[in-house]
Scaffold this motif. Structure first.
Motif, PDB file in Angstrom:
ATOM      1  N   GLN A   1       2.043  17.091  40.298  1.00 22.08           N
ATOM      2  CA  GLN A   1       1.544  15.712  40.293  1.00 22.08           C
ATOM      3  C   GLN A   1       0.034  15.694  40.103  1.00 22.08           C
ATOM      4  OE1 GLN A   1       3.196  12.877  40.105  1.00 22.08           O
ATOM      5  NE2 GLN A   1       5.086  14.043  40.078  1.00 22.08           N
ATOM      6  N   GLN A   2      -0.644  16.659  40.795  1.00 23.67           N
ATOM      7  CA  GLN A   2      -2.097  16.746  40.661  1.00 23.67           C
ATOM      8  C   GLN A   2      -2.475  17.068  39.210  1.00 23.67           C
ATOM      9  OE1 GLN A   2      -3.914  19.455  43.455  1.00 23.67           O
ATOM     10  NE2 GLN A   2      -5.778  19.552  42.220  1.00 23.67           N
ATOM     11  N   MET A   3      -1.683  17.979  38.621  1.00 20.56           N
ATOM     12  CA  MET A   3      -1.951  18.374  37.237  1.00 20.56           C
ATOM     13  C   MET A   3      -1.814  17.164  36.302  1.00 20.56           C
ATOM     14  SD  MET A   3      -0.342  21.639  35.316  1.00 20.56           S
ATOM     15  CE  MET A   3       1.296  21.004  35.142  1.00 20.56           C
ATOM     16  N   TYR A   4      -0.752  16.378  36.516  1.00 21.67           N
ATOM     17  CA  TYR A   4      -0.560  15.195  35.659  1.00 21.67           C
ATOM     18  C   TYR A   4      -1.709  14.208  35.851  1.00 21.67           C
ATOM     19  CZ  TYR A   4       4.339  16.777  35.588  1.00 21.67           C
ATOM     20  OH  TYR A   4       5.488  17.500  35.474  1.00 21.67           O
ATOM     21  N   GLN A   5      -2.061  13.950  37.116  1.00 20.69           N
ATOM     22  CA  GLN A   5      -3.125  12.978  37.396  1.00 20.69           C
ATOM     23  C   GLN A   5      -4.425  13.392  36.741  1.00 20.69           C
ATOM     24  OE1 GLN A   5      -2.769  10.162  38.562  1.00 20.69           O
ATOM     25  NE2 GLN A   5      -0.915  10.161  39.799  1.00 20.69           N
ATOM     26  N   GLN A   6      -4.735  14.707  36.875  1.00 19.98           N
ATOM     27  CA  GLN A   6      -6.008  15.186  36.313  1.00 19.98           C
ATOM     28  C   GLN A   6      -5.994  15.086  34.798  1.00 19.98           C
ATOM     29  OE1 GLN A   6      -7.055  19.012  37.763  1.00 19.98           O
ATOM     30  NE2 GLN A   6      -7.763  18.172  39.710  1.00 19.98           N
ATOM     31  N   ARG A   7      -4.841  15.371  34.226  1.00 18.48           N
ATOM     32  CA  ARG A   7      -4.770  15.315  32.762  1.00 18.48           C
ATOM     33  C   ARG A   7      -5.052  13.898  32.275  1.00 18.48           C
ATOM     34  NH1 ARG A   7      -0.511  18.818  30.282  1.00 18.48           N
ATOM     35  NH2 ARG A   7      -1.898  20.180  31.430  1.00 18.48           N
ATOM     36  N   ILE A   8      -4.638  12.925  33.079  1.00 14.47           N
ATOM     37  CA  ILE A   8      -4.830  11.537  32.672  1.00 14.47           C
ATOM     38  C   ILE A   8      -6.234  11.041  33.024  1.00 14.47           C
ATOM     39  CG2 ILE A   8      -4.054   9.177  33.217  1.00 14.47           C
ATOM     40  CD1 ILE A   8      -1.203  10.550  33.473  1.00 14.47           C
ATOM     41  N   ASN A   9      -6.759  11.526  34.168  1.00 12.24           N
ATOM     42  CA  ASN A   9      -8.003  10.912  34.668  1.00 12.24           C
ATOM     43  C   ASN A   9      -9.253  11.795  34.598  1.00 12.24           C
ATOM     44  OD1 ASN A   9      -6.600   8.569  35.485  1.00 12.24           O
ATOM     45  ND2 ASN A   9      -5.820   9.686  37.269  1.00 12.24           N
ATOM     46  N   SER A  10      -9.098  13.113  34.562  1.00  8.42           N
ATOM     47  CA  SER A  10     -10.303  13.953  34.714  1.00  8.42           C
ATOM     48  C   SER A  10     -10.771  14.532  33.386  1.00  8.42           C
ATOM     49  CB  SER A  10     -10.013  15.132  35.652  1.00  8.42           C
ATOM     50  OG  SER A  10      -9.431  14.675  36.839  1.00  8.42           O
ATOM     51  N   ASP A  11     -12.043  14.930  33.379  1.00 12.49           N
ATOM     52  CA  ASP A  11     -12.585  15.597  32.185  1.00 12.49           C
ATOM     53  C   ASP A  11     -12.168  17.066  32.190  1.00 12.49           C
ATOM     54  OD1 ASP A  11     -13.833  13.308  31.392  1.00 12.49           O
ATOM     55  OD2 ASP A  11     -15.677  13.771  32.525  1.00 12.49           O
ATOM     56  N   ILE A  12     -12.017  17.632  30.997  1.00 18.04           N
ATOM     57  CA  ILE A  12     -11.685  19.065  30.942  1.00 18.04           C
ATOM     58  C   ILE A  12     -12.942  19.887  31.256  1.00 18.04           C
ATOM     59  CG2 ILE A  12      -9.709  19.877  29.559  1.00 18.04           C
ATOM     60  CD1 ILE A  12     -11.436  19.169  27.096  1.00 18.04           C
ATOM     61  N   GLN A  13     -12.681  21.062  31.814  1.00 14.11           N
ATOM     62  CA  GLN A  13     -13.813  21.899  32.224  1.00 14.11           C
ATOM     63  C   GLN A  13     -14.091  22.969  31.186  1.00 14.11           C
ATOM     64  OE1 GLN A  13     -13.038  23.539  36.062  1.00 14.11           O
ATOM     65  NE2 GLN A  13     -13.991  21.744  37.022  1.00 14.11           N
ATOM     66  N   ARG A  14     -15.371  23.157  30.903  1.00 15.41           N
ATOM     67  CA  ARG A  14     -15.750  24.215  29.974  1.00 15.41           C
ATOM     68  C   ARG A  14     -15.774  25.545  30.726  1.00 15.41           C
ATOM     69  NH1 ARG A  14     -20.673  24.224  25.581  1.00 15.41           N
ATOM     70  NH2 ARG A  14     -20.293  26.331  24.804  1.00 15.41           N
ATOM     71  N   LYS A  15     -15.105  26.547  30.156  1.00 16.78           N
ATOM     72  CA  LYS A  15     -15.118  27.890  30.757  1.00 16.78           C
ATOM     73  C   LYS A  15     -16.230  28.696  30.081  1.00 16.78           C
ATOM     74  CE  LYS A  15     -11.348  27.225  33.156  1.00 16.78           C
ATOM     75  NZ  LYS A  15     -11.218  27.294  34.572  1.00 16.78           N
ATOM     76  N   PRO A  16     -16.759  29.692  30.800  1.00 15.63           N
ATOM     77  CA  PRO A  16     -17.887  30.458  30.245  1.00 15.63           C
ATOM     78  C   PRO A  16     -17.549  31.107  28.899  1.00 15.63           C
ATOM     79  CG  PRO A  16     -17.371  31.171  32.489  1.00 15.63           C
ATOM     80  CD  PRO A  16     -16.357  30.134  32.128  1.00 15.63           C
ATOM     81  N   GLN A  17     -16.268  31.431  28.671  1.00 13.14           N
ATOM     82  CA  GLN A  17     -15.895  32.114  27.422  1.00 13.14           C
ATOM     83  C   GLN A  17     -15.986  31.204  26.208  1.00 13.14           C
ATOM     84  OE1 GLN A  17     -14.153  31.855  30.234  1.00 13.14           O
ATOM     85  NE2 GLN A  17     -12.447  33.292  30.318  1.00 13.14           N
ATOM     86  N   PHE A  18     -15.991  29.882  26.413  1.00 14.94           N
ATOM     87  CA  PHE A  18     -15.909  28.974  25.263  1.00 14.94           C
ATOM     88  C   PHE A  18     -17.250  28.905  24.523  1.00 14.94           C
ATOM     89  CE2 PHE A  18     -12.627  26.116  27.706  1.00 14.94           C
ATOM     90  CZ  PHE A  18     -11.689  27.143  27.647  1.00 14.94           C
TER      91      PHE A  18
END
Ligand SMILES: Nc1ncnc2c1ncn2[C@@H]1O[C@H](COP(=O)(O)OP(=O)(O)OP(=O)(O)O)[C@@H](O)[C@H]1O
Length: 397
Positions: free
Chosen positions: A276-293
């Motif tokens: 549920q947290q994963m779904y909520q974040q996908r809808i509401n949160s910004d994606i995080q940049r990882k150091p490798q990107f």
């Protein structure tokens, strides 16, 4: 065949287009009864069900040997899905190795599931791309359906990414570029894949990828068309699917963004054990940049993972022209003229070193019988139009 999901209590609005949630089927369902028609060396009652080949060119087809279960020797279990197992098999007459997916008819009790299975077969027959697993034969017994396909000896990308932890950018670019070509091809045939994930990306012995499992795919979707069925694997689902909104081909580009994110970082975006947290974040949160990107990779990820499909890169042409792919020669790639990043080593064509032991160690004989959850409803009904042999689909079978 994949599964359609209901998240946030959302309900597909099109009964005919939904599948049963795999999670609801439970482990019992995966304990297939192989003894009744797979592993036994004894002649089998199901093998008496010979498929009659009828078609346009009857002479040619009458001369053709009908392919039945007993034409194959079952060598190993190599995979498992919601509706059955996948085996490595050897065709007895020419010794060729194939993958054979077995679906139990009694698990496909609803009319829409039957239709989806026929559609899955049709997609595998009709989609001719170097990056899509090809169907060689399809046949049925009284209780099961069989898809015989190219055997992808390198196993799932899921296995390779877990082993590597994450891929270097060049490695990720190679695989993602081949996926772009696979999606471009499917979309050009008005088909949405809807189940792009590392488990469905298989590596061939030549080190190139092919996608498998078209159980969730939808045909006849034009560029502007939308469908509302809630389908796919949660970690790779576009927000519009999670929200139960109409969706189109853009959902595949979102999943591609998830796969690129995972290839470069080792986990899909917003990954959490708490779904549920994963779904909520996908809808509401910004994606995080990882150091490798690196910059181009990060820019592409953001453009593919845009929450609003209108803001997303959503055609193959747009994706291919992104700077992340500036070094890719698409023509060469399509011709498989680009050397794959990993050279896979095998002792022989039955070597399953890249396929998880979880499957390979399972006995193909004498697997205990566990009754199906769905009982035997529909168990003896033929699936019209499923059978495919010698390059033709056979009606009335
Ligand atoms: N052609 C193939 N060559 C090698 N392995 C294969 C092949 N096809 C399928 N597999 C293996 O079997 C697994 C399950 O196959 P598939 O996804 O088609 O089944 P499914 O029942 O539709 O699964 P799901 O429930 O995940 O949708 C794949 O993830 C893969 O590991």
């Amino acid at each position: 065949m994949g599964a359609c999901l209901s998240v946030f209590g959302g309900k597909p609005d099109n009964e005919d287009d939904q599948n049963t949630n795999s999670k609801l089927l439970g482990d019992d369902q995966k304990q297939e009864d192989l003894e009744d028609d797979m592993g036994s060396t004894k002649p089998n009652s199901e093998e008496t069900v010979r498929i009659q080949i009828k078609g346009n060119n009857e002479d040619e087809q009458n001369n053709q040997q009908k392919v039945v279960l007993s034409d194959f020797e079952i060598l190993k279990v190599i995979g498992e899905g919601s509706f059955g197992k996948v085996f490595m098999v050897q065709k007895k007459d020419d010794g060729k190795i194939y993958a054979m997916k077995q679906l139990r008819k009694s698990n496909l009790t609803k009319q829409h599931q039957k239709l989806k299975t026929i559609e899955e077969k049709n997609i595998m027959v009709n989609m001719k791309s170097p990056f899509i697993v090809q169907l060689k034969y399809a046949f049925q017994t009284t209780t099961k359906l069989y898809f015989v396909m190219d055997f992808m000896q390198g196993g799932e990308m899921f296995y390779h990414i877990r082993k590597a932890k994450y891929f270097k950018e060049d490695v990720a670019r190679f695989y993602v570029s081949e996926l772009v070509l696979a999606l471009e091809y499917l979309h050009s045939k008005d088909t949405i894949y809807r189940d792009l994930k590392p488990e469905n990306i298989l590596l061939g012995a030549d080190g190139h990828i092919k996608i498998c499992d078209f159980g969730l795919s939808k045909q006849g979707v034009k560029d502007s068309d939308k469908t509302k069925t809630i389908c796919g694997t949660p970690e790779y689902l576009a927000p519009e699917i999670l929200l139960g909104q109409p969706h189109g081909k853009e959902v595949d580009w979102y999943s591609l963004g998830c796969v690129l994110y995972e290839f470069l970082s080792g986990a899909p975006p917003f990954y959490s054990r708490d779904k549920q947290q994963m779904y909520q974040q996908r809808i509401n949160s910004d994606i995080q940049r990882k150091p490798q990107f690196q910059n181009d990779a990060w820019d592409l990820i953001q453009l593919l993972l845009a929450k609003n499909p209108k803001d997303r890169l959503n055609t193959a042409a747009q994706v291919k022209s992104h700077p992340f792919f500036k070094t890719v020669d698409w023509e060469k790639l399509l011709n498989k003229d680009v050397r794959p990043p990993f050279v896979l080593k095998f002792n022989n064509e039955q070597d399953t070193r890249y396929i998880s032991n979880e499957f390979v160690k399972q006995a193909v004989q004498n697997t205990p019988y566990t009754p199906n959850v769905g009982g035997l409803a529909g168990g003896n009904q033929d699936f019209d139009g499923f059978t495919y042999q010698g390059g033709v689909s056979i009606n009335n079978n």
